[in-house]
Design a protein around this motif. Sequence first.
Motif, PDB file in Angstrom:
ATOM      1  N   ASN A 144      10.532  -0.860  27.830  1.00  0.00           N
ATOM      2  CA  ASN A 144       9.616  -0.093  28.605  1.00  0.00           C
ATOM      3  C   ASN A 144       9.286  -0.542  29.889  1.00  0.00           C
ATOM      4  OD1 ASN A 144       7.999  -0.816  25.574  1.00  0.00           O
ATOM      5  ND2 ASN A 144       8.482   1.477  26.211  1.00  0.00           N
ATOM      6  N   PHE A 145      10.090  -1.496  30.345  1.00  0.00           N
ATOM      7  CA  PHE A 145      10.111  -2.269  31.727  1.00  0.00           C
ATOM      8  C   PHE A 145      11.373  -2.122  32.345  1.00  0.00           C
ATOM      9  CE2 PHE A 145       6.592  -4.255  29.235  1.00  0.00           C
ATOM     10  CZ  PHE A 145       5.604  -3.996  30.074  1.00  0.00           C
ATOM     11  N   HIS A 166       6.406   5.775  28.339  1.00  0.00           N
ATOM     12  CA  HIS A 166       6.189   4.391  28.215  1.00  0.00           C
ATOM     13  C   HIS A 166       6.943   3.576  29.262  1.00  0.00           C
ATOM     14  CE1 HIS A 166       2.652   5.089  25.478  1.00  0.00           C
ATOM     15  NE2 HIS A 166       3.165   5.653  24.743  1.00  0.00           N
ATOM     16  N   LEU A 168       7.326   1.441  33.106  1.00  0.00           N
ATOM     17  CA  LEU A 168       6.834   0.840  34.131  1.00  0.00           C
ATOM     18  C   LEU A 168       8.030   0.603  35.245  1.00  0.00           C
ATOM     19  CD1 LEU A 168       4.369   0.332  36.083  1.00  0.00           C
ATOM     20  CD2 LEU A 168       4.231  -1.987  34.820  1.00  0.00           C
ATOM     21  N   ASN A 187       4.008   5.017  38.773  1.00  0.00           N
ATOM     22  CA  ASN A 187       4.691   4.222  37.602  1.00  0.00           C
ATOM     23  C   ASN A 187       5.591   3.417  38.390  1.00  0.00           C
ATOM     24  OD1 ASN A 187       6.414   6.453  38.676  1.00  0.00           O
ATOM     25  ND2 ASN A 187       7.328   6.905  36.434  1.00  0.00           N
ATOM     26  N   GLU A 366       1.231  -0.813  26.833  1.00  0.00           N
ATOM     27  CA  GLU A 366      -0.223  -0.271  27.465  1.00  0.00           C
ATOM     28  C   GLU A 366      -0.955  -1.543  27.825  1.00  0.00           C
ATOM     29  OE1 GLU A 366      -1.098   2.440  29.056  1.00  0.00           O
ATOM     30  OE2 GLU A 366       0.680   3.557  28.457  1.00  0.00           O
ATOM     31  N   ARG A 369       0.761  -3.313  30.824  1.00  0.00           N
ATOM     32  CA  ARG A 369       0.840  -2.359  31.917  1.00  0.00           C
ATOM     33  C   ARG A 369      -0.614  -2.568  32.646  1.00  0.00           C
ATOM     34  NH1 ARG A 369      -1.157   1.734  33.834  1.00  0.00           N
ATOM     35  NH2 ARG A 369      -2.033   2.230  31.587  1.00  0.00           N
ATOM     36  N   GLN A 373      -1.370  -4.238  36.382  1.00  0.00           N
ATOM     37  CA  GLN A 373      -1.851  -3.621  37.523  1.00  0.00           C
ATOM     38  C   GLN A 373      -3.375  -3.743  37.832  1.00  0.00           C
ATOM     39  OE1 GLN A 373       0.137   0.520  36.059  1.00  0.00           O
ATOM     40  NE2 GLN A 373       0.486   0.638  38.304  1.00  0.00           N
ATOM     41  N   GLY A 394       0.525  -0.550  44.969  1.00  0.00           N
ATOM     42  CA  GLY A 394       1.797  -1.107  44.035  1.00  0.00           C
ATOM     43  C   GLY A 394       2.601  -2.192  44.670  1.00  0.00           C
ATOM     44  N   TYR A 439      -2.662   6.081  43.438  1.00  0.00           N
ATOM     45  CA  TYR A 439      -3.160   4.868  42.986  1.00  0.00           C
ATOM     46  C   TYR A 439      -4.765   5.041  43.199  1.00  0.00           C
ATOM     47  CZ  TYR A 439       0.806   1.951  42.438  1.00  0.00           C
ATOM     48  OH  TYR A 439       2.070   1.523  41.636  1.00  0.00           O
TER      49      TYR A 439
END
Length: 441
Positions: A144-145, A166, A168, A187, A366, A369, A373, A394, A439
């Motif tokens: 997911n990363f 899903h 990032l 993302n 989730e 993440r 952030q 970001g 954002y």
Amino acid sequence: MAQTARFPLRARSWTVMRAGLAVCCAFIAYPALAEDIAPQPIPTTPAAPHASGPATQSSATDSNKKKLSISILYVKQNRPDDELPLSLLDLPSPDDGIAGAKLGIADDNTTGRFLNQSFKLDVLNGDVDDLIKGATEKVAAGDNFIIADMEPDALLKFADAMKGKHALIFNAGSPDDRLRQEDCRANVLHVAPSRSMLTDALAQYLVWKRWRNWLLVDGPNPDDKLLADAYRRSAKKFGAKIVQDLEFKQQTGSRRADGGYEQVQQQIPSFLQNAKDYDVLIVADAKQLFADYFPFRTWVPRPVAGSAGLTASSWHPALEFWGGTQFQHRFRRLNSRMMHPIDYDAWVATRVVGEAATRERSADFEAMRKFIQSPEFEVAAFKGVATSFRTWDGQLREPLIIGTPKLPVSVSPQPGFLHQSSVLDTLGFDKPETKCKAYTQ
């Protein structure tokens, strides 16, 4: 009675000695534990239960829990061979960036052993379409990363393909300001410093030195023009003056041939002979194709900065501040070379994931993440202060290194450059200046 009274004292002393020995051994066995410690929030955990009955059962249950596995994907876009730098000493390593991510995984696993967490790294190389296809499969399998080392347009295409998944993405390969401005993506987080952060960092040092009059030389490539624009913005922002703009049309055909230096030795002074007087020469060469021609070849004796001479970067291979020495040694032992800035940026990305997993005590994407952030997130990064992400675009806020090829010279932000919330936000685009709409403001 006397013997009975003395025995507990000896026992307690031996217990203290054993505890101290255990702590020393832990730092020797796991050097990452001794890294630069920046102030950061301590997770709130419930008080440990009493050591009788239920506690013993709870400990046994915890030890039998399934280990949490977290996978990080590194995607590296193939670059054309014609982008090789001028100097043979600057030839890129095949594992640029990947080597830093591997060290980050090792550091994450050092902490993860105590929290029943396991980290691993997957790597994909190819063009953008191949990377999108491969990453889609990897994300579905739990990666997911994603750390992305890509050109700006390729990164945007990749990020749009990952939208709704899903995933990032950590941008470790592109300094383009537009990726943090009008072309930002929700993302994508940026561990690589932006072009404006780099020029602001250098500008602060030059203004601090009172070298305020700049001669700006750029090249014909579009990226050179973007870099030159960033220097113009930095000069205006911090009170420097660009006395003249010159474009250098490099002729590099004979640079590796015998006698090529003679051509350059005559060409550079002639190019600068009629320039206006200046304090420092700023060279904007985004691809490192000609900047190194300028030091010690100028018409008048003046320092050179920008893309050669005195430069700004996220990392320096000779940095020893803030625990950097042992950090550099660990990287060199693992990869048999020095750490480059992109290695450092990729290491930061893996440590961000590891820090989120540690603080959240979870591998849930989730939850991690949202924490990464959030304004509460911080991660120590051998910079003397905790680093964090700007909530408006970001971008990782961090100090930047000003240095020569051999040694660090200074660290920006410089003394006297103030900000209402964080002096780190004096580097790059601040919140009132942002054009990023992805954002929440």
